[in-house]
Design a protein around this motif. Structure first.
Motif, mmCIF file in Angstrom:
data_model
loop_
_atom_site.group_PDB
_atom_site.id
_atom_site.type_symbol
_atom_site.label_atom_id
_atom_site.label_comp_id
_atom_site.label_asym_id
_atom_site.label_seq_id
_atom_site.Cartn_x
_atom_site.Cartn_y
_atom_site.Cartn_z
ATOM 1 N N PHE A 141 -9.080 -5.984 -6.830
ATOM 2 C CA PHE A 141 -7.821 -6.138 -6.043
ATOM 3 C C PHE A 141 -6.643 -5.915 -7.167
ATOM 4 C CE2 PHE A 141 -8.251 -7.361 -1.571
ATOM 5 C CZ PHE A 141 -9.387 -7.007 -1.488
ATOM 6 N N ILE A 142 -6.831 -6.387 -8.131
ATOM 7 C CA ILE A 142 -5.644 -6.105 -9.212
ATOM 8 C C ILE A 142 -5.733 -4.798 -9.653
ATOM 9 C CG2 ILE A 142 -5.002 -6.778 -11.824
ATOM 10 C CD1 ILE A 142 -6.264 -9.552 -11.488
ATOM 11 N N ILE A 143 -6.641 -4.118 -9.622
ATOM 12 C CA ILE A 143 -6.793 -2.767 -10.216
ATOM 13 C C ILE A 143 -6.145 -2.145 -9.071
ATOM 14 C CG2 ILE A 143 -8.178 -0.769 -10.551
ATOM 15 C CD1 ILE A 143 -10.052 -2.664 -12.017
ATOM 16 N N LEU A 144 -6.657 -2.297 -7.826
ATOM 17 C CA LEU A 144 -5.747 -1.614 -6.693
ATOM 18 C C LEU A 144 -4.420 -1.858 -6.644
ATOM 19 C CD1 LEU A 144 -8.525 -2.453 -3.783
ATOM 20 C CD2 LEU A 144 -8.135 -0.228 -5.011
ATOM 21 N N GLY A 145 -3.954 -3.151 -7.181
ATOM 22 C CA GLY A 145 -2.737 -3.380 -6.883
ATOM 23 C C GLY A 145 -1.729 -2.684 -7.869
ATOM 24 N N VAL A 146 -2.233 -2.436 -8.932
ATOM 25 C CA VAL A 146 -1.382 -1.968 -10.119
ATOM 26 C C VAL A 146 -1.290 -0.593 -9.931
ATOM 27 C CG1 VAL A 146 -3.016 -1.609 -12.029
ATOM 28 C CG2 VAL A 146 -0.637 -2.421 -12.656
ATOM 29 N N GLN A 147 -2.054 0.166 -9.194
ATOM 30 C CA GLN A 147 -2.344 1.540 -9.327
ATOM 31 C C GLN A 147 -0.942 2.222 -8.693
ATOM 32 O OE1 GLN A 147 -5.686 2.864 -7.138
ATOM 33 N NE2 GLN A 147 -7.001 2.575 -8.871
ATOM 34 N N GLU A 148 -0.433 1.790 -7.485
ATOM 35 C CA GLU A 148 0.589 2.331 -6.918
ATOM 36 C C GLU A 148 1.971 2.435 -7.752
ATOM 37 O OE1 GLU A 148 2.370 4.574 -3.799
ATOM 38 O OE2 GLU A 148 0.227 4.196 -4.179
ATOM 39 N N PRO A 149 2.458 1.500 -7.988
ATOM 40 C CA PRO A 149 3.673 1.337 -8.842
ATOM 41 C C PRO A 149 3.630 2.327 -10.338
ATOM 42 C CG PRO A 149 2.620 -0.884 -8.866
ATOM 43 C CD PRO A 149 1.908 0.042 -8.090
ATOM 44 N N LEU A 189 9.630 -4.535 -11.969
ATOM 45 C CA LEU A 189 9.589 -4.290 -13.288
ATOM 46 C C LEU A 189 9.934 -2.709 -13.569
ATOM 47 C CD1 LEU A 189 9.355 -6.409 -16.024
ATOM 48 C CD2 LEU A 189 6.830 -5.018 -16.249
ATOM 49 N N LEU A 190 9.382 -1.992 -12.869
ATOM 50 C CA LEU A 190 9.674 -0.503 -13.163
ATOM 51 C C LEU A 190 10.825 0.098 -12.201
ATOM 52 C CD1 LEU A 190 5.920 0.412 -13.151
ATOM 53 C CD2 LEU A 190 7.354 0.198 -15.118
ATOM 54 N N PHE A 191 10.733 -0.707 -10.810
ATOM 55 C CA PHE A 191 11.845 -0.030 -10.025
ATOM 56 C C PHE A 191 12.884 -0.978 -9.931
ATOM 57 C CE2 PHE A 191 7.895 2.358 -9.454
ATOM 58 C CZ PHE A 191 8.177 3.472 -9.211
#
Length: 259
Positions: free
Chosen positions: A28-36, A143-145
């Motif tokens: 779920f963490i991997i899925l969560g970090v993919q989009e941003p 963090l990125l946006f």
């Protein structure tokens, strides 16, 4: 109540032994970090692929933080959906097939407590994993946006979590009916997909459908409010969860007594 808590502790311990408390949150963490990350680095990704005419410039508008976070929800609607079905299809059917359920139920264990403990354990794992993963999505989006208000994040998390709970419940429902985990998983996936497609195609008629919860979760991030139809869909979903578990317990009890 003490019997239910004992069975729930058994479920949690069993999930530790099977490393579900490790690999499910990690996925779920991997899925969560993919989009941003993929959205932020998309221009560099396109540039590294090459193949564009010399001098060509691609300008990609920066998406709103709420849109990035809503895109992250899409990852859970697809891959998270598959993980939950694989996770829950064998919860009851697998134990019935290998004889574990018979060993447990030969003791003075109530069928209702047995199914309810399975359900509560699966929900605890899924909600915990989803919260960690979606929190990572929210953090990297900020963090990125830019930062989406945390209360908006929580509202969207709750709405999407109900949809994932529906997937858990419908899968456990079929797992309680069928001995073969594959059949339970297939039927759960079929029901969820048909419900989602029907709700999306007939959204003007099925505003109250649980299949529209992912859409309401995404729109809540953008609008920071929930319409009346969304409230009805949430209420109906909660009612359906308990009805499905109640019926699953009744069917499972009759099937076990007949055996």
């Amino acid at each position: 109540m003490s019997q239910f808590l004992t069975l729930l502790q058994k479920e949690i311990l069993e999930m530790w032994r099977n490393f579900k408390w490790v690999w499910v949150p990690i996925v779920f963490i991997i899925l969560g970090v993919q989009e941003p990350l993929s959205t932020y680095y998309l221009p560099q990704i396109i540039d590294s692929i090459g193949g564009l005419p010399e001098g060509a410039v691609i300008e990609i508008p920066t998406p709103a933080p709420a849109q990035v976070l809503a895109g992250g929800l899409g990852q859970y609607n697809m891959m998270g959906f598959i993980i939950i079905i694989l996770l829950c299809a064998s919860l009851v059917a697998g134990e019935v097939k290998n004889g574990t359920a018979a060993m447990i139920l030969v003791k003075p264990v109530k069928h209702g407590n047995y199914i309810a403990a399975k359900w509560a354990g699966a929900l605890l794992l899924v909600w915990t994993s989803f919260f960690i993963g979606f929190l990572v999505t929210w953090y990297y989006t900020g963090l990125l946006f830019d930062w989406v208000p945390f209360d908006t994040f929580l509202g969207s998390f709750f709405i999407e979590g109900l949809w994932l709970s529906f997937i858990v419940t419908i899968t456990l429902f079929f797992s309680s009916i069928f001995v073969v985990p594959g059949a339970a998983g297939f039927l759960a996936a079929a029901v969820a997909i048909i419900l989602s497609l029907a709700s999306s195609s007939l959204s003007h008629l099925l505003e109250w459908s649980p299949g529209l919860l992912p859409s309401y979760a995404s729109s809540y991030l953008v609008e920071e409010s929930l319409k009346r139809d969304g409230v009805i869909a949430i209420t109906l979903t909660v009612v359906l969860l308990f009805i499905l578990i109640f019926v699953a317990i009744r069917i499972f009890r009759k099937k076990e007594l007949a055996a």
